[in-house]
Design a protein around this motif. Structure first.
Motif, mmCIF file in Angstrom:
data_model
loop_
_atom_site.group_PDB
_atom_site.id
_atom_site.type_symbol
_atom_site.label_atom_id
_atom_site.label_comp_id
_atom_site.label_asym_id
_atom_site.label_seq_id
_atom_site.Cartn_x
_atom_site.Cartn_y
_atom_site.Cartn_z
ATOM 1 N N LEU A 119 1.019 4.238 -2.913
ATOM 2 C CA LEU A 119 0.656 5.616 -2.603
ATOM 3 C C LEU A 119 1.756 6.628 -2.917
ATOM 4 O O LEU A 119 1.469 7.791 -3.203
ATOM 5 C CB LEU A 119 0.263 5.734 -1.127
ATOM 6 C CG LEU A 119 -1.037 5.021 -0.720
ATOM 7 C CD1 LEU A 119 -1.205 5.034 0.794
ATOM 8 C CD2 LEU A 119 -2.241 5.677 -1.390
ATOM 9 N N LEU B 252 -0.740 4.414 5.133
ATOM 10 C CA LEU B 252 -1.372 5.650 4.667
ATOM 11 C C LEU B 252 -0.781 6.851 5.387
ATOM 12 O O LEU B 252 -0.452 7.873 4.760
ATOM 13 C CB LEU B 252 -2.878 5.581 4.900
ATOM 14 C CG LEU B 252 -3.669 6.874 4.649
ATOM 15 C CD1 LEU B 252 -3.564 7.312 3.191
ATOM 16 C CD2 LEU B 252 -5.129 6.706 5.055
ATOM 17 N N LEU C 269 -2.696 -1.082 6.700
ATOM 18 C CA LEU C 269 -3.181 -0.096 5.735
ATOM 19 C C LEU C 269 -3.178 1.307 6.328
ATOM 20 O O LEU C 269 -2.820 2.278 5.651
ATOM 21 C CB LEU C 269 -4.582 -0.473 5.261
ATOM 22 C CG LEU C 269 -4.703 -1.814 4.519
ATOM 23 C CD1 LEU C 269 -6.157 -2.122 4.199
ATOM 24 C CD2 LEU C 269 -3.866 -1.811 3.245
ATOM 25 N N LEU D 16 -9.402 4.079 1.484
ATOM 26 C CA LEU D 16 -8.374 4.182 0.438
ATOM 27 C C LEU D 16 -8.982 4.257 -0.967
ATOM 28 O O LEU D 16 -8.256 4.363 -1.950
ATOM 29 C CB LEU D 16 -7.429 2.980 0.524
ATOM 30 C CG LEU D 16 -6.514 2.943 1.755
ATOM 31 C CD1 LEU D 16 -5.908 1.558 1.932
ATOM 32 C CD2 LEU D 16 -5.423 4.000 1.646
ATOM 33 N N ASN E 100 0.832 -1.212 0.000
ATOM 34 C CA ASN E 100 0.000 0.000 0.000
ATOM 35 C C ASN E 100 0.861 1.254 0.000
ATOM 36 O O ASN E 100 0.569 2.225 -0.708
ATOM 37 C CB ASN E 100 -0.927 0.001 1.213
ATOM 38 C CG ASN E 100 -1.973 1.094 1.139
ATOM 39 O OD1 ASN E 100 -2.668 1.248 0.138
ATOM 40 N ND2 ASN E 100 -2.085 1.886 2.192
#
Length: 353
Positions: free
Chosen positions: A19, A297, A293, A62, A15
């Motif tokens: 990103l 983030l 996650l 997300l 993830n």
């Protein structure tokens, strides 16, 4: 010269790479072959493969939607709580997505932009500080290779080599050995079972139906004869009517259980930790995907303003993760103290028939 080397490409590492791919030059390392669609050749993570509501919420946050081919039958809306210590049972309503964990990880990998340099079947070895960053050494196709990076991200789970390299094993979360076996099963089992037995472990064990298989797992203390305790669990459940005849495979892995908020560690200098490597995993249920996650983030958001000062920004971002870990540790005694658990189950509060 890479901007960032990410060690581990589970949900946290994958993830993060997705990103920040458009802003940084990234090397992503993982010892598994996550681009191979043939599941027989995949070393899957030892995981029950249940997507909890907190993880579902993070996937929604997300802006993602889980593909249907990641899910497996049956979808589970109840947990059968089996308290062997107190000889009690209750059924509670829960909302999990039952999934194939290998396919879930490969789906997250498929979302990473092509400009990320992905090295699978590659084993991270070590790193050393050099002017302007770090030299990272890893094994790829039997060959030792070095790469330079300004930043290292440890997303390598429990027993994180990156974390151990920077923390000297100080203030580490308690570590458990998760053992899980797969058995062929034709019985219709429409629930996930959570099993509590102080004779086996002070954590918990589980039974999960998955297509034509039944998974039996337990989180055990590594130094307290885990294999004998696991066999004892299997024997007790066999006497209850569960069948564990046709074993397909055995999986095992270390998992963290942070019993203090101080055991959550974000990193130092230009080395950051995310997911379970940081200690972000539920001490009450061992659920880790939502934390993976969320922490990835937050780290991605801290890197939006550049590398300088990113770790300080990340430390400020993770306040709600610390608060959540504190809440889960306050909640744990009601689950893991036999007397309190007996009172809760005897009351029948929130249970279903």
């Amino acid at each position: 010269m890479y901007d960032i080397v990410i060690v581990g490409s589970g949900p946290a590492g994958a993830n993060l790479a997705r990103l920040i791919a458009n802003k940084y030059k990234i090397l992503l390392l993982d010892k598994r072959n996550l681009e191979n669609e043939n599941i027989e050749n995949i070393s899957n993570k030892c995981c029950g493969g249940l997507l909890a509501p907190d993880a579902q919420k993070m996937i929604a946050k997300l802006g993602l939607g889980t593909p249907k081919d990641v899910l497996v039958d049956p979808q589970l809306f109840a947990v059968r709580t089996i308290d062997l210590t107190n000889n009690l049972e209750r059924l509670y309503q829960k909302f999990y997505f039952n999934m194939d964990r290998g396919k879930f990880d490969r789906w997250l990998i498929s979302l990473i932009p092509a400009n990320v340099d992905k090295k699978f079947n590659s084993l991270f070895k070590s790193f050393a500080e050099i002017p302007g960053g770090y030299e990272v050494r890893y094994i790829d196709k039997g060959q030792e290779i070095s790469a330079k990076a300004k930043v290292i991200i440890g997303a390598d789970g429990a027993f994180s080599k990156v974390r151990r390299s920077i923390s000297n094993d100080i203030n580490m979360p308690e570590r458990y050995l998760s053992i899980q076996e797969w058995f062929k099963c034709t019985d219709d089992i429409p629930y996930y079972a959570a099993i509590f037995d102080e004779e086996i472990t002070d954590f918990y064990s589980w039974i999960i139906p998955k297509e034509n298989y039944l998974l039996l797992g337990s989180a055990l203390r590594p130094k307290e004869n885990p294999k004998e305790k696991y066999d004892m669990l299997k024997s007790k459940l066999t006497h209850m009517g569960f069948r564990f005849d046709d074993k397909i495979k055995t999986e095992s892995a270390y998992i963290y259980r942070p019993k203090k908020v101080s055991q959550f560690y974000t990193g130092t200098d230009k080395i950051a930790l995310i997911g379970e490597a940081s200690g972000a995993i539920s001490p009450s249920s061992a659920e880790g995907i939502s934390y993976a996650l969320k922490s990835s983030l937050y780290l991605a958001q801290s890197l939006e303003q550049g590398i300088d000062g990113f770790l300080d920004r990340y430390k400020k971002q993770v306040g709600d993760i610390k608060l959540n870990l504190l809440f889960k540790n306050i909640k744990s005694p009601a689950m893991y103290n036999p007397f309190l658990r007996r009172l809760a189950m005897k009351s029948g509060l929130l249970s279903i028939k």
